[in-house]
Design a protein around this motif. Structure first.
Motif, short mmCIF file in Angstrom:
data_model
loop_
_atom_site.label_atom_id
_atom_site.label_comp_id
_atom_site.label_asym_id
_atom_site.label_seq_id
_atom_site.Cartn_x
_atom_site.Cartn_y
_atom_site.Cartn_z
N TRP A 261 37.54 30.55 36.90
CA TRP A 261 37.20 31.15 38.19
C TRP A 261 38.07 32.37 38.45
CZ3 TRP A 261 33.52 31.73 41.49
CH2 TRP A 261 33.78 32.22 42.77
N GLY A 262 39.27 32.19 38.91
CA GLY A 262 40.13 33.30 39.32
C GLY A 262 40.46 33.16 40.79
N ARG A 263 41.15 32.07 41.13
CA ARG A 263 41.45 31.74 42.52
C ARG A 263 42.24 32.85 43.21
NH1 ARG A 263 42.29 26.84 45.65
NH2 ARG A 263 43.86 27.25 47.26
N VAL A 264 43.16 33.49 42.49
CA VAL A 264 43.99 34.54 43.08
C VAL A 264 43.12 35.67 43.63
CG1 VAL A 264 45.63 36.38 42.49
CG2 VAL A 264 46.08 34.02 41.79
N ALA A 265 42.04 36.00 42.92
CA ALA A 265 41.14 37.06 43.40
C ALA A 265 40.56 36.69 44.75
CB ALA A 265 40.02 37.29 42.39
N SER A 266 40.12 35.44 44.89
CA SER A 266 39.56 35.00 46.17
C SER A 266 40.61 35.02 47.27
CB SER A 266 38.98 33.59 46.03
OG SER A 266 37.95 33.57 45.06
N GLU A 267 41.82 34.56 46.96
CA GLU A 267 42.89 34.55 47.95
C GLU A 267 43.18 35.96 48.45
OE1 GLU A 267 45.28 30.75 45.94
OE2 GLU A 267 46.16 32.76 45.92
N ALA A 268 43.25 36.92 47.53
CA ALA A 268 43.58 38.30 47.90
C ALA A 268 42.48 38.92 48.74
CB ALA A 268 43.82 39.13 46.64
N GLN A 269 41.23 38.65 48.39
CA GLN A 269 40.12 39.32 49.06
C GLN A 269 39.94 38.86 50.50
OE1 GLN A 269 36.76 38.87 46.38
NE2 GLN A 269 37.40 40.62 45.15
N PHE A 270 40.50 37.71 50.88
CA PHE A 270 40.47 37.31 52.29
C PHE A 270 41.17 38.35 53.17
CE2 PHE A 270 40.27 32.76 50.64
CZ PHE A 270 38.93 32.60 50.96
N SER A 271 42.07 39.13 52.58
CA SER A 271 42.79 40.17 53.32
C SER A 271 42.30 41.57 52.95
CB SER A 271 44.30 40.06 53.05
OG SER A 271 44.79 38.80 53.45
N GLY A 272 41.14 41.65 52.33
CA GLY A 272 40.60 42.94 51.97
C GLY A 272 41.38 43.65 50.88
N TRP A 311 45.15 53.29 43.70
CA TRP A 311 46.42 53.63 44.34
C TRP A 311 46.40 55.01 45.00
CZ3 TRP A 311 50.38 50.46 45.28
CH2 TRP A 311 51.58 51.02 45.73
N ASP A 312 45.73 55.98 44.36
CA ASP A 312 45.82 57.37 44.82
C ASP A 312 44.62 57.85 45.62
OD1 ASP A 312 48.27 57.68 43.50
OD2 ASP A 312 47.30 58.24 41.62
N ASP A 313 43.44 57.26 45.37
CA ASP A 313 42.20 57.74 46.00
C ASP A 313 41.92 56.89 47.24
OD1 ASP A 313 39.57 58.32 46.72
OD2 ASP A 313 38.91 58.66 44.67
N ASP A 314 42.25 57.42 48.40
CA ASP A 314 42.11 56.65 49.63
C ASP A 314 40.67 56.28 49.92
OD1 ASP A 314 44.83 56.64 50.05
OD2 ASP A 314 44.82 58.37 51.40
N ALA A 315 39.73 57.18 49.62
CA ALA A 315 38.32 56.90 49.88
C ALA A 315 37.82 55.76 48.99
CB ALA A 315 37.48 58.16 49.66
N CYS A 316 38.21 55.81 47.72
CA CYS A 316 37.84 54.74 46.78
C CYS A 316 38.46 53.42 47.23
CB CYS A 316 38.31 55.10 45.37
SG CYS A 316 38.08 53.77 44.15
N TYR A 317 39.72 53.50 47.65
CA TYR A 317 40.40 52.27 48.07
C TYR A 317 39.73 51.66 49.30
CZ TYR A 317 43.87 48.85 49.32
OH TYR A 317 44.48 47.66 49.61
N ALA A 318 39.40 52.49 50.27
CA ALA A 318 38.78 51.99 51.50
C ALA A 318 37.44 51.33 51.19
CB ALA A 318 38.60 53.13 52.50
N ARG A 319 36.68 51.93 50.29
CA ARG A 319 35.38 51.37 49.93
C ARG A 319 35.53 50.01 49.26
NH1 ARG A 319 32.85 51.64 45.17
NH2 ARG A 319 34.23 53.31 44.42
N LEU A 320 36.47 49.89 48.31
CA LEU A 320 36.64 48.63 47.60
C LEU A 320 37.35 47.58 48.44
CD1 LEU A 320 37.44 49.90 43.99
CD2 LEU A 320 35.36 48.80 44.82
N SER A 321 38.20 48.02 49.37
CA SER A 321 38.83 47.08 50.29
C SER A 321 37.78 46.44 51.19
CB SER A 321 39.89 47.79 51.13
OG SER A 321 40.44 46.91 52.09
N ALA A 322 36.86 47.25 51.71
CA ALA A 322 35.79 46.72 52.54
C ALA A 322 34.89 45.79 51.73
CB ALA A 322 34.98 47.86 53.15
#
Length: 356
Positions: A261-272, A311-322
């Protein structure tokens, strides 16, 4: 119902990992709903839990020791395949058999007339000790579509897919987004690749966090390697994972192991928090749209470039965080739905109806 979880491995608090955490959260939820869970596990030597268990076993002349440190009975035995004695003591309505000595434990319980549900949490078939299809009336659960497909292909058994039950409140936080977090710095988890990525990104702080206990020799070796990298800090395991995710901008999961599975991925994504991970096993399923996946053997330049985008592309980061936050809210991870499905499988098994 009285539900006995079994594992041929050690259990909390002696060892911590995704399977142990998921079992504990299922047991906790069962108690909330008026059921009576217990765990049978392997006793691991070398700590206070083992010492107390050894004393209790000698005084009571049993094959196992019993404690309730986790809030429910945990039966610890040097040889957990001796499950029938625990079953006679606990009298379960159904047993959920998990990793380690799987078929030995399942067969002994089934021979004692106890309905069995096999919960597949990895694809390490050598741990099974037999063919799951040989059980007469067992039902099967897998923690991902990937895991279910592997068992279907190998043994012809069909599983109900239930991803790990995770209490989001234990992980959700507002992150300061100040580092790249890598949890469980072991070779099979991709520590070598993580180190090389950190070496190529000296301006980015990395937090390496212990999960599985590191033995002294391995830890000394790892610390020597990390001395060359002033941007990497190694931290001991903590049960307060919000303190870990509270500083993460990106979670790095370059696993070379076939993660079920990858439980850490799920844990992290709860916080975007987006995840940069490998395509091994079920990781693409757990990461989904909320991050970037690459083949473990992809060129190092590709891994570095992907991290740089996050790390550097704020627009990319915001999209993937959402996208990460959205992915964490999908129905498959809804705790109510997961628990209801799990309970239905157990009830069908307990009343003699094999789940599809």
């Amino acid at each position: 119902m009285r539900i006995l979880f079994t594992t041929g491995n050690a259990y909390l608090p002696q060892i911590a990992g995704g399977a142990q955490s998921s079992t504990h959260q299922l047991a906790t939820e069962l108690r909330k709903h008026g059921h009576h869970p217990a765990v049978l596990c392997k006793l691991r030597g070398g700590d206070w839990t083992a010492f107390r268990a050894r004393v209790n076993k000698r005084l009571k002349r049993k094959l196992f020791a019993r404690d309730e440190r986790m809030g429910y009975p945990v039966f610890r035995a040097w040889d957990p395949t001796a499950a029938t004695e625990v079953a006679e003591r606990f009298r379960p309505d159904v047993a959920v058999v998990q990793n380690g000595d799987t078929m030995k434990i399942a067969s002994s319980l089934e021979s004692s007339g106890i309905p069995v549900v096999l919960y597949f949490r990895n694809v390490e078939f050598d741990e099974l000790g037999g063919n799951p299809a040989d059980l007469r009336l067992a039902s099967y659960i897998s923690n991902s579509q990937f895991t279910a497909a592997r068992y279907k292909q190998a043994f012809g058994v069909s599983s109900t897919v239930i991803p790990p039950l995770i209490d989001a409140s234990l992980y959700r936080t507002t992150s300061s987004r100040e580092n790249v977090t890598f949890i469980n710095p072991y070779p099979i988890k991709g520590v070598d690749l993580a180190i090389e990525i950190a070496r190529r990104c000296p301006d980015i702080p990395f937090s390496f966090n212990e999960s599985w206990a590191l033995n002294d020799e391995y830890k000394r070796t790892l610390l020597r390697r990390l001395q060359e990298l002033p941007n990497v800090a190694l931290y001991s395991r903590t049960y307060n994972m919000r303190s870990v995710y509270g500083k993460a901008r990106v979670v790095l999961m370059p696993s070379k192991w076939e993660e079920a599975w990858g439980r850490v991925a799920s844990e992290a994504q709860f916080s975007g928090i987006p995840v940069l991970g490998s395509t091994r096993g079920g990781l693409p399923e757990s990461i989904g749209e909320g991050g970037i996946v690459l083949d473990y053997d992809a060129p190092l330049d590709d891994w570095v470039a992907a991290l740089r985008r996050l790390w550097d592309d704020d627009a990319c980061y915001a999209r993937l965080s959402a996208a990460a936050l959205r992915h964490s809210k999908r129905p498959e991870l809804n705790p109510g739905h997961q628990f209801a499905t799990f309970l239905e499988v157990l009830q069908l098994a307990a009343f003699g109806a094999k789940a599809a």
